[in-house]
Each structure stands twice: as C-alpha cells, then as structure tokens.
Write a protein that holds these residues in place. Structure first.
Motif, PDB file in Angstrom:
ATOM      1  N   MET A   1       0.834  -1.196   0.000  1.00 14.32           N
ATOM      2  CA  MET A   1       0.000   0.000   0.000  1.00 14.32           C
ATOM      3  C   MET A   1       0.865   1.241   0.000  1.00 14.32           C
ATOM      4  SD  MET A   1      -3.387   0.181   2.306  1.00 14.32           S
ATOM      5  CE  MET A   1      -2.497  -0.669   3.569  1.00 14.32           C
ATOM      6  N   THR A   2       0.749   2.039  -1.037  1.00 15.85           N
ATOM      7  CA  THR A   2       1.596   3.228  -1.102  1.00 15.85           C
ATOM      8  C   THR A   2       0.927   4.419  -0.440  1.00 15.85           C
ATOM      9  OG1 THR A   2       0.714   3.565  -3.300  1.00 15.85           O
ATOM     10  CG2 THR A   2       2.879   2.556  -3.156  1.00 15.85           C
ATOM     11  N   SER A   3      -0.367   4.631  -0.733  1.00 15.62           N
ATOM     12  CA  SER A   3      -1.025   5.791  -0.136  1.00 15.62           C
ATOM     13  C   SER A   3      -1.860   5.355   1.057  1.00 15.62           C
ATOM     14  CB  SER A   3      -1.916   6.469  -1.172  1.00 15.62           C
ATOM     15  OG  SER A   3      -2.959   5.594  -1.520  1.00 15.62           O
ATOM     16  N   PRO A   5      -5.105   4.972   3.256  1.00 19.66           N
ATOM     17  CA  PRO A   5      -6.539   5.025   2.992  1.00 19.66           C
ATOM     18  C   PRO A   5      -7.187   6.176   3.769  1.00 19.66           C
ATOM     19  CG  PRO A   5      -5.921   2.969   4.067  1.00 19.66           C
ATOM     20  CD  PRO A   5      -4.691   3.771   3.943  1.00 19.66           C
ATOM     21  N   ARG A   6      -8.276   6.661   3.206  1.00 20.38           N
ATOM     22  CA  ARG A   6      -8.985   7.782   3.815  1.00 20.38           C
ATOM     23  C   ARG A   6      -9.781   7.289   5.031  1.00 20.38           C
ATOM     24  NH1 ARG A   6     -13.468  10.227   1.638  1.00 20.38           N
ATOM     25  NH2 ARG A   6     -13.431   8.769  -0.079  1.00 20.38           N
ATOM     26  N   ILE A   7      -9.867   8.128   6.037  1.00 19.86           N
ATOM     27  CA  ILE A   7     -10.630   7.791   7.240  1.00 19.86           C
ATOM     28  C   ILE A   7     -11.832   8.721   7.303  1.00 19.86           C
ATOM     29  CG2 ILE A   7     -10.595   7.775   9.766  1.00 19.86           C
ATOM     30  CD1 ILE A   7      -8.781   5.712   8.712  1.00 19.86           C
TER      31      ILE A   7
ATOM     32  N   ASP B 280      -4.583   0.911  -5.223  1.00 18.38           N
ATOM     33  CA  ASP B 280      -4.497   1.399  -3.843  1.00 18.38           C
ATOM     34  C   ASP B 280      -5.902   1.560  -3.295  1.00 18.38           C
ATOM     35  OD1 ASP B 280      -1.839   1.498  -3.458  1.00 18.38           O
ATOM     36  OD2 ASP B 280      -1.599   3.569  -4.159  1.00 18.38           O
ATOM     37  N   PRO B 281      -6.216   0.915  -2.160  1.00 19.92           N
ATOM     38  CA  PRO B 281      -7.566   1.100  -1.636  1.00 19.92           C
ATOM     39  C   PRO B 281      -7.766   2.532  -1.146  1.00 19.92           C
ATOM     40  CG  PRO B 281      -6.285  -0.380  -0.225  1.00 19.92           C
ATOM     41  CD  PRO B 281      -5.403  -0.002  -1.357  1.00 19.92           C
ATOM     42  N   GLU B 282      -8.907   3.114  -1.525  1.00 17.11           N
ATOM     43  CA  GLU B 282      -9.219   4.480  -1.103  1.00 17.11           C
ATOM     44  C   GLU B 282      -9.633   4.452   0.366  1.00 17.11           C
ATOM     45  OE1 GLU B 282      -8.899   7.223  -2.602  1.00 17.11           O
ATOM     46  OE2 GLU B 282     -10.324   8.659  -1.747  1.00 17.11           O
ATOM     47  N   LYS B 283     -10.265   3.332   0.738  1.00 17.63           N
ATOM     48  CA  LYS B 283     -10.760   3.237   2.091  1.00 17.63           C
ATOM     49  C   LYS B 283     -10.768   1.772   2.503  1.00 17.63           C
ATOM     50  CE  LYS B 283     -13.925   6.535   3.750  1.00 17.63           C
ATOM     51  NZ  LYS B 283     -15.267   7.091   3.665  1.00 17.63           N
ATOM     52  N   SER B 294     -13.967   2.928   9.222  1.00 19.88           N
ATOM     53  CA  SER B 294     -12.807   2.968   8.334  1.00 19.88           C
ATOM     54  C   SER B 294     -11.554   2.945   9.203  1.00 19.88           C
ATOM     55  CB  SER B 294     -12.853   4.200   7.438  1.00 19.88           C
ATOM     56  OG  SER B 294     -12.801   5.379   8.193  1.00 19.88           O
TER      57      SER B 294
END
Lengths: 318, 402
Positions: A1-3, A5-7, B280-283, B294
């Motif tokens: 995983m490079t970026s 994840p959004r929370i 890449d998973p966004e969430k 999340s």
C-alpha cells in the motif's frame, strides 16, 4: 500500500443522486414541454426561454459574488427556475418583462431568503403571480392561429383572454384533442398536456417526484369541477385540460423546498390547492387559480408538514 | 470481542496453547470466554488498539504451525435446557451477525412466552455474504442446533428470514424445512437494513418492537444464522468459537471471497489470501460500507463478530460535495423508523435537547440510509449519533444531580 486510505465516519458509500442530478432530471423532463411550446407558438418562445434562463443563472451568480457566497449555479436549480418561469409566460411577452420576472424569482424570492432550500415559496410561481399583478402579463394574448379562429367564431368577446378557461364558462366547446395537444391559448409551457405528461412520467420513473401530488391535484380539480359545473363530464375534462393545471401539478407544486415531504402531506397540499384552484376558477375575478393556489399552499406547507409527520416505528411513548 | 465486560486473561507470556485452549474467561454476566484460535506460544499480553477504536488487553500467540487441538476438547453432554444454555455460554459464542452480544444471555428467558425463534439470514449490509455462505455450506450444523433448541427449549416455530436474491441459501434452508415442520423459510425483499433486528421481526412476524424494548418483549428471539451454525458445530465437536467466516470484498480486492479464518487474523493476511489489491484502496473498512468503521491500515485483527473487511476503490468510496438541504424528504421517507433526520440535524445545531427528544432520535439505529440517499450529501446519520450522545450526556448529568 503506497497511499494511506482515507478515514471518515460511516456510511462509506453514497447513492450518487445529488441535487445537481435531480435538477438535471427536471430540466430533461421539461424539455418536451419547451419544444412543444416552441412548435405551437413559434420561435418567439425560444427567445423568452433563453432570456429567463440566462437572467436567472446570471442573477444568481452575480448575487453570490456580491454577497461573497460560494457559487451555487452549478446545482442547476437556477436553470430550473428560469426554464419554469419562461414556460409560465406567454410567448409574446416583452423580453424586458421576462428579465424583471427572473430578477424577482431569483434575487427577491430565492437568494434574499438564503438561497436554495431556504425560500418558503416557489420562485417561479411567485414571479408569475408578481408579473400577473404588476404587468398583467398573463392577459397578453398568445394564441396559435387555429384556436383564435375557433374562439372568435364561437364567442365574440373572449379574444383578449389568455386561456380557454373563460371561454369555456361562456359556452365555448373546444375540441378535447386540441386541448390535450396544445392548440389553445396560454403560457408557453402550459398548453401541451401530452408533453407535460411525458415529463411527469419521466420524473416519477426517475423517482424525482412521487405520484401523489400530480394525481391528487388533477383528479381533485376534475372532481370539484364536475360537482360545481353541473355534472358535465365534458366540461370538467375541458377545464382540467385548460389553464396551467398540469404544469402546476407536475412541476410547480412538486418543488421539494416549498411542498410537504411526506406522502400524506402531499395529498393534503394537493387537495387544498385543488379546492382553491376551482374556487378561483368559478368565483374569482381571475380566470386561472393554479398559481395562487400553489402559492397559498406553499405558505402553509410547514404546518402541513408538522401534522403529517410520519409515525415513528415502535415509538409509542416519548 | 463482545459487548459487555472484557474477558479476564488466564494465560501468561510464554505459555503454550492449542486450538481451543481457554485464554480468557468470562467476566460478569454479560461477557464471554475466549479460546485460542491457533496452537503456539503466548508471546505478548499488551493493551492494543482494536479496529473498533477500543484500547484493550490483547493476547498475541505465535504459531508453532502444528495446528494441534487442545486435548480437553470433547462434545458437551446435553440433557436439559440449562445444559444447552451452559454449552452456548461455554463455547464463547456472541452475536456473529455483527452485534457481538453474548448469545447465551438471549436464551435466558421464559420460553413459555416465546412464540418464535427468528433466524437472521438477511445479510446485515451490502457487500457482505458471509451469512449466505453459512446457509449454503453449513446447513447440517444449523439443523443439529435447531433440533437441540426445539427439544430442550420447547420452541415450536423457527422462522428463517432470507433476502430474495440469495437463491442458493433459500433452497438450502427449504431442504431443512422439509425435514422439520417447525422451520419456516420466509423470503424477504432484498433491501437494506433488512438484517436490522426490529426490521426483521416486523417483516417476518408483523410485530413492532417498541422503542427501548427487546425482541423477547414481543415473544421473539432473534439469532443470526451463523451463530446457530456455531452452536451446532460446538454440540457435535466440542470445538468452541475459534474461526469466523469473513467476507473480504471491495473494488480494490483482486479476488473478493468469503474466507474462514482463525479469530485474531490480521487484515493484511486476509487481503493476501484474496490475491491482494488491484489498486491502492481508497478506504479500508472494518464491517460493511453503511455502518462499518474505516481504519488507517491493514494491521488490525478480525474479532469474533467481524463479518466483513472491505477495501473500497476510489469510485466506490466517492462521496459528493455537501450542499444545502433542499427539503426533498428522502431522509425521512427512507428511514426504516420514520425519523426525520433533517429536523434532528437542525435541532442538534441549536442544541435543543427538548426537540431532539420529541423527534425521538433515541430510536435511531444508525443504519446510515439517510446519509446514503441525501442528494445534498448532508451528514445526517452522523448528526443523529452526535444527538444521541448529547442526550446521553444530558441524562447522565441529570442523574448525577439527583
């Protein structure tokens, strides 16, 4: 995983239906009516539509700039107001009057009260009423030629009337198919019932509106006219097909901001509007009552909403 | 691991454990014991951050890769209703649909007042199919549990509620119903939140559970189908709850599927088992997309009641911009309980607790339908949660005054 994840808090998905997509659906639904109006009344209709559209969008963006608010024209609601207003005006109205009406609808009725979602009356219908009382806008005649001839030969003194409604009361018997297809006098968008119905079916199919408002409003007007008009089904049908009833019931009374949000609330609103419409048509000084009826019901919408709120599932005691 | 008091740790660092060895015992009436899900050595007992946001004591077991089973594991002897409840308690079972409520507590009721056992086969949320997996693959375990429940608890009617798009599960459950006159399969429309307890009870029996009451108050016990299968498995083998079927899905997962994993497995292992990520998973969510949490990375572990972990891609996780309310009424027409989230949000902004009480925000089950459908993408369910918190704080203050 490079970026990373959004929370964020749930829910993490959305239906995708936005204010903008709803307004776009309304514009699409109004398209057949606008086209029909142009075919029936000629290219002058397009000039009115363009004036109202441009003015409404322009006034809203200028207002937002003036008061340093975030730009809101992207939600397309100003475009809907512009198009609806144009469809409520006769094709031969002076364009400056259309521009003044747009200013009234957008700036006075909508923006000054806080913009989208905050106006307590429908901008387009309020502007129509404003223009009716200040310019006598709706009494400027706008007729397809065929209807003119028919009315002139049937009665001698009704030519200055904008819609077939007054002629109806003085005994003129129009062809019902003509009324349905729009061969009659009136505003650009109120004459072609077929086009309005197509738009209404589209909106119901896209779940933008529910059937309650248009069906109850139109059928209640029919029933009341039938009752008060001496049980003459043909007269009641002609009366329903005349004037701005379909435009009002499908596109104006269903405005989210100014109508009740529950199904029962919509039914109450529709019945109230139908009663006022018919009373004005029969006993009022104006030939048409749809805009006044919707305007009045707009004002009492908060009360309708509060007594038709949904019962809470399993919520007996507080 | 469950709702209620955390279990009490009974092992120490360096101890050897096998699959099924008790590592933490029940602590108080609303609690549940925990068993080791693998064999190996206890290496760490530390306070650890869970995916749920709780900081709790966690036991780390390093695997010896032998998968040895604890020698004490044997099917329990059941001769009475008490034995059966004790078995459900001892196997460490909690509501596997997601709630995590200790299961045995639900059965400590007066069975003469219970008309029906309702089996929740309606998945809790979109994406999740772990219950469907149970119904199609573990129907033998379910049948075994049903037979015991009928025999010892005297339950005459078992209604299995399944959504109509789960054809295989419906067929599999109908086979069970053929051999057992008590069982009735009820096919329900596929809609969210069909798996919500009150919604399910209403759709299967027509009964309305009043606010603040439990299903047993209207003569029902609701039990998730995977929970039932786990009861059946324990009665036959004596193996307590050490594994869980988890749906691993989302647009960022290469091969989304249901994985049966030892409880405590890290998310990263599960995603690896499903072929890893395609983007890449966004969430990343712990739980479903509507009510799940999340999480910042894949280092968290699945718990007893985990039913899904998702890795959503950009398109799935995209939320529109928040714009002003247009009073469309969709939030209230889509609320399963008929609440008015738009008005609740207004009342919360004004800190009007009287109005919040009148709007019955306490009834909200936080399903998220209002936010999902809102064309202005307003944070409605989020404000409902804050409003509930505000009311709880206020009543706590009032209680303190007295």
């Amino acid at each position: 995983m490079t970026s990373n994840p959004r929370i964020s808090i749930s829910p993490h998905i959305h239906s995708g239906k936005t204010t903008q997509s709803i307004m776009l659906d309304v514009l699409i639904a109004l398209a057949p009516t606008a086209i029909a109006g142009t075919v029936i009344f000629g290219l002058r209709s397009l000039a009115v539509i363009a004036t109202c559209l441009v003015c409404c969008i322009l006034f809203e963006s200028l207002f937002n700039i003036a008061v340093k608010k975030e730009q809101t024209v992207g939600d397309l609601s100003a475009a809907v107001t512009g198009l609806l207003l144009a469809l409520n005006l006769p094709a031969n109205i002076p364009l400056w009057q259309a521009a003044v009406g747009s200013f009234f609808a957008i700036v006075i009725v909508k923006c000054l009260f806080g913009g989208i979602g905050c106006n307590f009356v429908n901008p387009a219908i309020t502007a129509r009423v404003f223009m009716l009382v200040s310019f006598g806008a709706m009494t400027v005649q706008s007729f397809p030629k065929k209807t003119m001839d028919a009315i002139s030969s049937a009665t001698s003194d009704t030519v200055s009337m904008s819609t077939p409604l007054p002629s109806l009361q003085s005994g003129y018997e129009p062809d019902l198919l003509d009324l349905f297809l729009g061969q009659k006098g009136g505003a650009i968008g109120e004459v072609c019932i077929l086009a309005l119905l197509l738009g209404g079916i589209y909106l119901i199919a896209r779940r933008v509106i529910t059937w309650h408002m248009p069906v109850c409003y139109i059928s209640a007007v029919f029933a009341l006219t039938f009752l008060l008009g001496g049980f003459d089904a043909r007269f009641a049908l002609a009366s329903v097909l005349s004037g701005g009833l379909f435009l009002g019931a499908i596109f104006m009374a269903t405005d989210y901001v100014t109508s009740p949000s529950t199904a029962w609330g919509k039914v109450v609103f529709a019945l109230g509007a139908a009663l006022i419409t018919v009373l004005i048509r029969f006993y009022g000084t104006y030939p048409e009552g749809v805009s006044f009826a919707i305007l009045f019901m707009n004002i009492i919408t908060p009360y309708i909403d509060s007594f038709t709120a949904r019962k809470i599932f399993g919520g007996g005691k507080a | 691991m469950h709702i209620g008091k955390p279990a009490h740790v009974v092992v120490k660092e360096g101890d050897h454990v096998d699959i099924g060895t008790l590592i933490a015992e029940q602590n108080g009436p609303i609690s549940s014991p925990i068993y080791s899900s693998i064999s190996g050595t206890v290496t760490k007992i530390r306070r650890t951050l869970m995916a749920t946001g709780d900081l709790i004591l966690a036991i780390t077991v390093r695997s010896d890769k032998k998968e040895t089973v604890d020698p004490s594991i044997a099917p329990p002897a059941i001769n009475s209703a008490e034995d059966l409840i004790e078995a459900i308690r001892a196997c460490g079972l909690v509501g596997l649909g997601g709630a995590g409520f200790p299961t045995y507590v639900k059965f400590k009721v007066d069975f003469s007042k219970i008309d029906a056992l309702i089996i929740n086969g309606a998945e809790c949320e979109p994406y999740i199919t772990s219950d469907t997996h149970t119904m199609t693959k573990k129907s033998d375990d379910m049948a075994y549990a049903f037979a015991a429940i009928e025999k010892y608890f005297g339950i005459k009617k078992i209604i299995i509620g399944i959504e109509n798009n789960k054809k295989e599960a419906i067929e599999s459950m109908r086979l069970l119903a053929k051999n057992d006159p008590c069982i009735e399969v009820r096919v329900l429309p596929s809609l969210y939140p069909q798996g919500g307890e009150k919604v399910l009870v209403y759709h299967t029996t027509g009964k309305v559970i009043p606010a603040g009451k439990l299903p047993s108050d209207v003569g029902c016990i609701v039990c998730n189908c995977t929970t039932v299968a786990a009861i059946g498995n324990y009665l036959q083998t004596g193996m307590p709850l050490v594994r869980k079927c988890v749906t691993v899905a989302g647009g960022a997962v290469k091969e989304p599927c249901n994985v049966i994993a030892p409880i405590g497995t890290e998310f990263s292992e599960l995603f690896k088992a499903c072929g890893g990520f395609v983007c890449d998973p966004e969430k990343i969510t712990y739980g479903g997309p509507m009510m799940g949490l999340s999480v910042p990375d894949c280092s968290f572990q699945i718990l007893k009641n985990t039913n899904a972990i998702l890795a959503l891609d950009k398109k799935e996780a995209r939320l529109p911009k928040t714009t002003p309310c247009i009073r469309c009424g969709n939030c209230t027409s889509h609320c399963p309980f008929g609440l008015n989230p738009a008005n609740i949000a207004l009342a919360l902004d004004q800190k009007d607790t009287q109005r919040l009480k009148a709007l019955r925000v306490d009834v909200c089950m936080e399903c998220g339908c209002c936010s999902y459908i809102c064309p202005a993408n307003r944070p409605l369910v989020q404000k409902n949660k804050l409003a509930k918190m505000l009311l709880r704080e206020e009543s706590a203050k009032e209680a303190a005054k007295k």
